[in-house]
Structure formats: structure tokens, C-alpha cells
Motif scaffolding. Structure first.
Motif, PDB file in Angstrom:
ATOM      1  N   ILE A 547       0.738  -1.404  -0.082  1.00 47.67           N
ATOM      2  CA  ILE A 547       0.164  -0.088  -0.045  1.00 47.67           C
ATOM      3  C   ILE A 547       0.582   1.108  -0.131  1.00 47.67           C
ATOM      4  O   ILE A 547       0.581   2.203  -0.666  1.00 47.67           O
ATOM      5  N   TYR A 548       1.907   1.064   0.767  1.00 50.86           N
ATOM      6  CA  TYR A 548       2.869   2.273   0.716  1.00 50.86           C
ATOM      7  C   TYR A 548       3.317   2.433  -0.649  1.00 50.86           C
ATOM      8  O   TYR A 548       3.599   3.927  -0.924  1.00 50.86           O
ATOM      9  N   ALA A 549       3.952   1.297  -1.221  1.00 51.04           N
ATOM     10  CA  ALA A 549       4.525   1.429  -2.504  1.00 51.04           C
ATOM     11  C   ALA A 549       3.667   2.093  -3.423  1.00 51.04           C
ATOM     12  O   ALA A 549       4.234   2.647  -4.382  1.00 51.04           O
ATOM     13  N   GLN A 550       2.379   1.814  -3.501  1.00 51.25           N
ATOM     14  CA  GLN A 550       1.298   2.338  -4.353  1.00 51.25           C
ATOM     15  C   GLN A 550       1.299   3.883  -4.226  1.00 51.25           C
ATOM     16  O   GLN A 550       1.216   4.548  -5.192  1.00 51.25           O
ATOM     17  N   GLN A 551       1.752   4.317  -3.087  1.00 49.29           N
ATOM     18  CA  GLN A 551       1.758   5.783  -2.545  1.00 49.29           C
ATOM     19  C   GLN A 551       2.999   6.583  -3.189  1.00 49.29           C
ATOM     20  O   GLN A 551       3.197   7.634  -2.788  1.00 49.29           O
ATOM     21  N   GLY A 552       3.891   5.796  -3.656  1.00 50.65           N
ATOM     22  CA  GLY A 552       5.270   6.245  -3.644  1.00 50.65           C
ATOM     23  C   GLY A 552       5.891   6.496  -2.377  1.00 50.65           C
ATOM     24  O   GLY A 552       7.054   7.099  -2.345  1.00 50.65           O
ATOM     25  N   LEU A 553       5.757   5.428  -1.486  1.00 56.22           N
ATOM     26  CA  LEU A 553       6.432   5.834  -0.365  1.00 56.22           C
ATOM     27  C   LEU A 553       6.772   4.302   0.176  1.00 56.22           C
ATOM     28  O   LEU A 553       6.822   3.575  -0.316  1.00 56.22           O
ATOM     29  N   HIS A 554       7.542   4.436   1.550  1.00 55.28           N
ATOM     30  CA  HIS A 554       8.146   3.248   1.865  1.00 55.28           C
ATOM     31  C   HIS A 554       7.943   2.851   3.151  1.00 55.28           C
ATOM     32  O   HIS A 554       7.982   3.574   4.132  1.00 55.28           O
ATOM     33  N   ARG A 555       7.592   1.500   3.491  1.00 59.59           N
ATOM     34  CA  ARG A 555       7.547   1.106   4.986  1.00 59.59           C
ATOM     35  C   ARG A 555       7.741  -0.226   4.945  1.00 59.59           C
ATOM     36  O   ARG A 555       7.109  -1.146   4.143  1.00 59.59           O
ATOM     37  N   LYS A 556       8.527  -0.817   5.976  1.00 56.40           N
ATOM     38  CA  LYS A 556       8.813  -2.123   5.994  1.00 56.40           C
ATOM     39  C   LYS A 556       9.365  -2.305   7.477  1.00 56.40           C
ATOM     40  O   LYS A 556      10.117  -1.448   8.084  1.00 56.40           O
ATOM     41  N   TRP A 557       9.071  -3.543   8.153  1.00 53.60           N
ATOM     42  CA  TRP A 557       9.726  -3.947   9.322  1.00 53.60           C
ATOM     43  C   TRP A 557      10.151  -5.361   9.355  1.00 53.60           C
ATOM     44  O   TRP A 557       9.385  -6.279   8.717  1.00 53.60           O
ATOM     45  N   GLN A 558      11.082  -5.523  10.105  1.00 50.39           N
ATOM     46  CA  GLN A 558      11.698  -7.104   9.893  1.00 50.39           C
ATOM     47  C   GLN A 558      12.117  -7.520  11.536  1.00 50.39           C
ATOM     48  O   GLN A 558      13.034  -6.533  11.982  1.00 50.39           O
ATOM     49  N   ALA A 559      11.875  -8.551  11.816  1.00 46.73           N
ATOM     50  CA  ALA A 559      12.453  -9.165  13.167  1.00 46.73           C
ATOM     51  C   ALA A 559      13.850  -9.845  12.913  1.00 46.73           C
ATOM     52  O   ALA A 559      13.721 -10.933  12.280  1.00 46.73           O
ATOM     53  N   MET A 560      14.836  -9.474  13.911  1.00 41.90           N
ATOM     54  CA  MET A 560      16.118 -10.095  13.895  1.00 41.90           C
ATOM     55  C   MET A 560      16.467 -10.880  15.121  1.00 41.90           C
ATOM     56  O   MET A 560      15.931 -10.047  16.231  1.00 41.90           O
ATOM     57  N   ALA A 561      17.014 -11.930  15.434  1.00 47.37           N
ATOM     58  CA  ALA A 561      17.294 -12.498  16.464  1.00 47.37           C
ATOM     59  C   ALA A 561      18.644 -12.253  16.847  1.00 47.37           C
ATOM     60  O   ALA A 561      19.687 -12.963  15.891  1.00 47.37           O
ATOM     61  N   LEU A 562      19.350 -11.905  18.223  1.00 51.66           N
ATOM     62  CA  LEU A 562      20.629 -11.985  18.454  1.00 51.66           C
ATOM     63  C   LEU A 562      20.968 -13.196  19.374  1.00 51.66           C
ATOM     64  O   LEU A 562      20.250 -13.093  20.355  1.00 51.66           O
ATOM     65  N   LEU A 568      18.934 -17.117  22.980  1.00 51.74           N
ATOM     66  CA  LEU A 568      18.329 -15.905  22.212  1.00 51.74           C
ATOM     67  C   LEU A 568      18.703 -14.637  23.284  1.00 51.74           C
ATOM     68  O   LEU A 568      18.342 -14.924  24.558  1.00 51.74           O
ATOM     69  N   LYS A 569      19.414 -13.693  23.014  1.00 50.48           N
ATOM     70  CA  LYS A 569      19.789 -12.610  23.819  1.00 50.48           C
ATOM     71  C   LYS A 569      19.026 -11.281  23.652  1.00 50.48           C
ATOM     72  O   LYS A 569      18.760 -10.699  24.654  1.00 50.48           O
ATOM     73  N   ALA A 570      18.529 -11.020  22.329  1.00 55.03           N
ATOM     74  CA  ALA A 570      17.806  -9.949  21.924  1.00 55.03           C
ATOM     75  C   ALA A 570      17.311 -10.121  20.760  1.00 55.03           C
ATOM     76  O   ALA A 570      17.507 -11.054  19.826  1.00 55.03           O
ATOM     77  N   VAL A 571      16.085  -9.239  20.730  1.00 53.82           N
ATOM     78  CA  VAL A 571      15.330  -9.421  19.285  1.00 53.82           C
ATOM     79  C   VAL A 571      15.418  -7.740  18.764  1.00 53.82           C
ATOM     80  O   VAL A 571      15.161  -6.818  19.819  1.00 53.82           O
ATOM     81  N   ILE A 572      15.792  -7.816  17.646  1.00 52.93           N
ATOM     82  CA  ILE A 572      16.124  -6.566  17.011  1.00 52.93           C
ATOM     83  C   ILE A 572      14.901  -6.294  15.684  1.00 52.93           C
ATOM     84  O   ILE A 572      14.992  -7.053  14.883  1.00 52.93           O
ATOM     85  N   ILE A 573      14.095  -5.363  16.123  1.00 49.10           N
ATOM     86  CA  ILE A 573      12.999  -5.119  14.870  1.00 49.10           C
ATOM     87  C   ILE A 573      13.743  -3.872  14.146  1.00 49.10           C
ATOM     88  O   ILE A 573      13.760  -2.579  14.575  1.00 49.10           O
ATOM     89  N   LYS A 574      14.263  -4.249  13.030  1.00 53.59           N
ATOM     90  CA  LYS A 574      14.520  -3.201  12.077  1.00 53.59           C
ATOM     91  C   LYS A 574      13.600  -2.362  11.181  1.00 53.59           C
ATOM     92  O   LYS A 574      12.750  -3.055  10.592  1.00 53.59           O
ATOM     93  N   GLU A 575      13.251  -1.382  11.530  1.00 56.32           N
ATOM     94  CA  GLU A 575      12.214  -0.776  10.816  1.00 56.32           C
ATOM     95  C   GLU A 575      12.461   0.331   9.784  1.00 56.32           C
ATOM     96  O   GLU A 575      13.428   1.242  10.020  1.00 56.32           O
ATOM     97  N   GLU A 576      11.884   0.359   8.634  1.00 53.17           N
ATOM     98  CA  GLU A 576      12.195   1.339   7.728  1.00 53.17           C
ATOM     99  C   GLU A 576      10.944   2.105   7.113  1.00 53.17           C
ATOM    100  O   GLU A 576       9.978   1.471   7.109  1.00 53.17           O
ATOM    101  N   SER A 577      11.035   3.255   6.718  1.00 54.07           N
ATOM    102  CA  SER A 577      10.214   4.241   6.338  1.00 54.07           C
ATOM    103  C   SER A 577      10.841   5.469   5.687  1.00 54.07           C
ATOM    104  O   SER A 577      12.189   5.703   5.846  1.00 54.07           O
TER     105      SER A 577
END
Length: 667
Positions: A547-562, A568-577
Motif C-alpha cells: 500500500i505504501y509502495a502504491q503511494q510512492g512511499l516506503h514502509r517495512k519492518w523485520q524481526a532479527m534475533a541476536l 536468544l539474547k535480544a530481538v531487534i526490529i529493523k524498521e524502515e520508512s
């Protein structure tokens, strides 16, 4: 047994014969209209030996002169109807019955040819009109009894059902004095369900026909609400256009009042095709033929006055259609003409700087991207209704207060950029807050809005936000209703050389077990709704990203495990906009959930740089949870942020709290 119903309505013939008459030319046009629609006529026949009268379906050919040719319906194949004596041609037209008695010219196993009479009797319209139905399935249930069939016709007060043949023995279990449930549907969905009482039934080779009448019960789903958005009356040129799900035909009716939750329409009693409880999947609100707003609706009541009034509740509509309706209603004359949602971005920047919303430290963070920042806001404030909405209070071209909404996650909208300055010494921040609450009040009920949660970030100690958000959360004392999570905020500056992961440490995309452990950790520390908002288990669908891409914008998030040594020591949510889509970049950085408090900060920072891989910025904001971690590790946190989450199911309670806290009236 005959091919259709035995005809027992000789009183109908007497009534028709004593009524008005129509001329041959009018009858010819009616028959051609029926042929054009593909509808049938009916022939009243008499058995040659037993004198029993039956009514059978026939299909007319185009009538171009005095003669009309009709074909027997295919269901009568093999019944040798040509042997029967022809009595009358029965025509249903516009809720009237025409009983024509043409002269039969020929008859055979294919049909019959007739010469039309000079005039034919016609009844007056029914007091309660009855409407033929098209391909609507029915399910009739009563205790252990269950039968299926089709809906033949309906009126304002009853349904005629034809149930499948071979049910005679089954009907032994059907009790006519006990209420039964019906469900009316087709392959597209269910349109009506209700508890009904039995009126009568009859059996033929076509099946068991049964007439039932709905038992009127108070509708709990659409009960009267304490808070209602303003309902506009005396509307010019606004109407409801809908495809009737039972009939497959399109109707248009005048709307007499409307709000963002529903409307009322007016109808004539002899033309009313709606019934309480009916679900209409395809409803269009049309304004002057220029603006068309689409929704799914349900009829919730009928009131018989000088005309018939139907109340219609909106069940769902897309957010773009909701914005159209909201804008339409706001543009009708009201007492407040200063609520303008067209924004001069130059005036918006003036407000944000003048009100200290963009203070020097914040401007230092965004100044390097000021061109991208302005471009992003031009997109958001021009036409992005699926992901963004804003409210301003303006006077003489100057913006005095502003608040905006952003769809930050799949089912969560973020309230942010609430800025205000005084006008003539009076505060203006509550004005836009009231406008936003009115907007959200009905929107939250519509599934298409994807509004299961409201979120907001604010700094601890702010008196205004403490009164609004913290006060409500602490009053509820239930994090599954409204949760407060404290994060430490730091800015990590990236060096020329990417930090290397310490030996024994690794970072990878979260698996199911990592996400499960994150949920256990978070629920133990908070008990709130942040995991529900992130919804990482179902996030791979990427619908919001598209939906963001259709408006010419960017939005994404991803969960990474350390991990370290398999733990498991930490979870890092990488957010992009897009840059500065949020002025504090709270949606363009990292959320770090430190599950093991002994995790070294160096390992977290190295993981962040390795997740980023390609250097796209000189620094990244990190929100670290729990906030105590940075204090325990002597990490110099710049500030703290509270993340406030409200379960939209309890939005009504929050609105009532705001009304009482600020003596605000929402209408």
C-alpha cells in the motif's frame, strides 16, 4: 400429480374480473418488456379429465402484432400439457395481476400460440407487495430438523421458500408451532438470517413450499449509543443506490439523514423492497451524481409513517470511501467553519517551528534530509488516504493546531505530530483532538480500516500527554486494554568501518521459537499489546508495504534475533520508512528488546550495523526495551519515550474519558 401447484384461488379471478381493464397495445408492451427481462408468464390450465386447474410457467416470444407465442418451461417436459384446456394467461406486472383470456390458436408439446384480446382485466396493486427472487439459497433449521432449498419470493412480512423434494418424511420432525431459523445466501455470502414463525406450507412435485414470517426482536448489534457523530438532515441531491441481493436488481432511494455510521432512506409503502436485517453488500451513496461512496450496509429498522422510513447501518467501507463521506458531511454548513483539511505546507512548517514542536535538537537530526523531508510531506498531505490523515485548525490562512494519523503497522494507526499555538491567548490543541476523535469514532468499526490498535509515542513528564494518555491507561489498570511501555532512545553514529560481531555471537532472521520467546519475555515484563501490534507471525504478507509502495512511499519492518552460544539474547526490529515520515524517526530505526540483561551493548550495536549492511545513513535511532537496560549498562540515553497502545475495542471508553477530562462534547 400435476406439474405445478393446483390452483385454488378462484376468488382472485372474481376480483380481477371486477377491476380495471387495459387495452391490447398496453398488454403487448408489457409482454415485450417481460420478454426483454427474461421473466416468465403463467398459463392457467384445466385437466381434460379431472377438471383440476393448474398454473404453469411459460416463456413468451416477442409480441409484434395480435399474436403471442409461449413456450412451456423445461421443467414440464413429458407432462403433455397440450392435452390440457387453456383458461387464462396470468401476468405479474408491477405488483399487479393481469388475467388475459386470449383465443388459443395452436398448441403442441413445445408451447401454444394465442391471439390477444382487445382488453384484459387487471387488479389494483397489492397492499403488501411481493417480489420474485433470483438464485437465493435457503437453509431452514429447527432443533434437529434441517432442510435446504430456494427463496421463491418475499414481502415486507414474509418469505416463501421452496424446499427440496424428498423431504416428506423429514417434515415429520418439523413443528409448525415452534419458531425456526432461516438463512438466505448465495455463493457470495449470507444476506439474511432470522428466527421465524410458520404461516403455512404445501407440497407438490416441485418440492415443499413453506411461508414463514420473521419474529421481530430488538437488534443488539446496533443498539443506541451514548456517543453519536453528528447526523446531517435535509440533504440536497443525495441518494442510496443498491443492488438488492434477493432480486439482483438495482434500486435508488432518497437519503433523508446521514452520518458516518449510517443513514435513513425514505420509500413508498407499495414499493418498499427492504426488510430489517437484510445485508446489502453493494451500496452506493451518491451525491448529485458526481461523488460516489461505496459501502456494505444492513437494514436495521422500518418505521411506517406518512412514507416508509428505513434505518441503514454501514457495516464496512474502505478508508478512501470513509474519507469521502467524512469530507462530504464536513462540507455541509455547520457552526464551525474553521476546520479545514487542505494544508499549505509552508504554514505547517511555520506552526511546527513556532510551537517548538521542531526544537533545535530535533532540527539538527532532520536538517540534512530537509529536501526529502518536504517531499515526503507533500505526498502525505496531497492524497494518501489509505495510510495518512491530518486535521488542522486554521484562521485567516494561518494554522493554529494540527494532529495527524499514520497507518504505521498492518492493524495499528499512530497518532503523532500534535502541535498547537494559542490564538488570541486561547489554547487550540483540543480542537483538532476533538476533530480526530470524531473521525475515528465510526472508522474503528469498519474492518477495511484495519484499525485494531491506536499507538502514540510521547516523552514522560509532558503534562498534556500525561492527562490524556497516561491518565487513561493508569485508570484502566489493564495493559490488554491500554498499555504503557517505556523505551530508552539513543542515536548510534556509524563509523567508517562496520563493527564486527563478537566471537560466539550471531544475528539472523527470527524463527517461530524466537518470536515465541519474545512474546513470553514481553508479556512477563509488560503484559501489553506491542507484540500484537507488530504481529510478526503474520507479517510476511507485506500488505501494508504494498500500500505504501502504491503511494510512492516506503514502509517495512523485520524481526532479527541476536544469539550467543545458541541462546536468544535480544530481538531487534529493523524498521524502515521514508525519511522524517515521523519527525523523531520512531519508524525508521531499530526497536531492541533485550531479553538477557547481561547482553553487552557492543554486541547489540554490532548486530545493528550488520543488519544494516549497506551504509545509508550516518546514524540510526535505537529504542531499547526495557529502559532500565541502558541505566544498568551506563549507556548514555538521550531521552525516554513511552509507547502508548489502545485496544480499539475500548475506544469508546477512551473517548468518554477525554470528554469528561476536558469537558468536551462530541457530536
Amino acid at each position: 400429480m400435476g406439474p405445478s401447484w393446483l390452483f385454488r384461488h378462484n376468488n382472485l379471478i372474481r376480483d380481477v374480473m371486477s377491476g380495471e381493464y387495459i387495452k391490447k397495445q398496453k398488454l403487448t408492451n408489457i409482454i415485450n418488456h417481460i420478454h426483454f427481462k427474461g421473466d416468465p408468464l403463467y398459463a392457467l390450465l384445466k385437466h381434460p379429465q379431472y377438471n383440476e386447474e393448474i398454473l404453469v410457467k411459460v416463456h413468451p416470444e416477442p409480441c409484434l402484432g395480435d399474436e403471442v407465442v409461449c413456450r412451456w418451461d423445461s421443467e414440464y417436459e413429458g407432462y403433455r400439457l397440450e392435452r390440457y384446456h387453456f383458461e387464462y394467461l396470468v401476468i405479474n406486472h408491477d405488483q399487479s395481476i393481469i388475467l388475459a383470456r386470449p383465443r388459443k390458436l395452436t398448441t403442441n408439446d413445445g408451447g401454444l400460440t394465442m391471439q390477444l384480446p382487445d382488453s384484459s382485466p387487471i387488479t389494483s396493486k397489492r397492499q403488501v407487495p411481493r417480489f420474485q427472487c433470483h438464485q437465493i439459497k435457503v437453509e431452514l433449521m429447527q432443533n434437529g430438523f434441517q432442510a435446504t432449498g430456494e427463496l421463491v419470493d418475499f414481502s415486507a412480512h414474509a418469505f416463501r421458500l421452496r424446499l427440496k423434494t424428498g423431504l416428506s418424511a423429514l417434515f415429520y420432525w418439523f413443528k409448525s408451532d415452534v419458531p425456526a431459523s432461516i438463512r438466505l445466501f448465495n455463493e457470495h455470502g449470507v444476506f439474511y438470517s432470522a428466527t421465524c414463525r410458520h404461516i403455512y406450507q404445501q407440497q407438490s412435485v416441485a418440492g415443499v413450499e413453506i411461508v414463514v414470517s420473521p419474529i421481530q426482536v430488538e437488534d443488539e448489534q446496533h443498539e443506541e449509543r451514548v456517543i453519536r457523530n453528528h447526523r446531517t438532515h435535509k440533504l440536497p441531491s443525495i441518494s442510496a443506490i443498491f443492488e438488492h441481493p434477493f432480486m439482483g436488481k438495482t434500486f435508488q432511494r432518497k437519503i433523508i439523514d446521514i452520518s458516518t455510521s449510517g443513514f435513513a432512506i425514505s420509500d413508498k409503502s407499495d414499493a418498499a423492497v427492504l426488510i430489517p436485517g437484510l445485508i446489502i453488500p453493494k451500496m452506493t451513496i451518491s451525491y448529485a451524481g458526481l461523488l460516489k461512496i461505496h459501502c456494505k450496509a444492513q437494514v436495521i429498522y422500518r418505521k411506517d409513517e406518512s412514507s416508509v422510513r428505513f434505518g441503514v447501518a454501514i457495516l464496512d467501507m474502505g478508508i478512501e470511501d470513509y474519507n469521502k463521506l467524512n469530507q462530504l458531511l464536513n462540507n455541509f454548513p455547520t457552526d464551525d467553519e474553521d476546520m479545514i483539511n487542505e494544508v499549505d505546507t509552508e504554514q505547517l512548517w511555520d506552526l511546527l517551528f513556532d510551537s517548538n514542536f521542531i526544537y533545535p535538537a530535533k532540527y539538527q537530526h532532520i536538517q540534512a534530509f530537509r529536501e526529502n523531508f518536504q517531499d515526503t510531506y507533500r505526498k502525505l498531505y496531497s492524497d494518501c488516504p489509505a495510510i495518512a490523515k491530518h486535521f488542522t485548525y486554521q484562521k485567516d490562512g494561518r494554522i493554529y493546531s494540527h494532529i495527524s494519523l499514520l497507518r504505521a503497522y498492518e492493524k495499528a494507526w499512530m497518532v503523532h505530530h500534535h502541535a498547537a499555538r494559542t490564538m488570541d491567548g486561547s489554547p487550540t490543541g483540543l480542537i483538532v483532538l476533538k476533530q480526530m476523535i470524531s473521525y475515528l469514532y465510526d472508522l474503528r468499526r469498519y474492518p477495511s480500516a484495519m484499525l485494531d490498535y491506536f499507538i502514540c509515542y510521547f516523552r514522560p513528564g509532558n503534562k498534556f500527554t500525561d492527562r490524556i494518555y497516561t491518565g487513561f491507561a493508569k485508570g484502566k489498570f489493564n495493559p490488554r486494554v491500554c498499555s504503557l511501555d517505556l523505551f530508552s532512545y539513543i542515536t548510534h553514529s556509524v563509523g567508517d568501518v562496520t563493527l564486527q560481531m563478537p566471537e560466539g555471537w550471531s544475528v539472523r532472521e527470527c524463527c517461530k521459537s524466537d518470536l515465541w520467546e519474545l512474546e513470553q519475555f514481553y508479556m512477563h515484563h509488560s503484559g501489553g499489546m506491542l507484540c500484537d501490534v507488530l504481529d510478526m507471525k503474520n507479517h510476511k504478507q507485506h500488505s501494508l508495504e504494498n500500500i505504501y509502495a502504491q503511494q510512492g512511499l516506503h514502509r517495512k519492518w523485520q524481526a532479527m534475533a541476536l544469539h550467543h552460544a545458541g541462546e536468544l539474547k535480544a530481538v531487534i526490529i529493523k524498521e524502515e520508512s521514508d525519511v522524517a515520515i515521523n519527525l523523531s524517526d520512531l519508524l525508521n530505526g531499530f526497536k531492541v528488546f533485550v531479553i538477557d540483561p547481561e547482553t553487552p551493548m557492543d554486541a547489540i550495536l554490532a548486530a545493528v550495523e550488520n543488519i544494516t549492511r549497506v551504509k545509508s545513513a550516518e546514524s540510526y535511532p535505537l529504542l531499547i526495551y526495557p529502559a532500565d537496560y541502558t541505566k544498568d549498562k551506563d549507556v548514555n540515553a538521550e531521552k525516554d519515550y513511552i509507547m502508548w497502545i489502545l485496544n480499539a475495542q475500548y475506544a469508546n471508553e477512551f473517548i468518554e474519558y477525554i470528554m469528561k477530562r476536558f469537558r468536551m462534547i462530541i457530536t
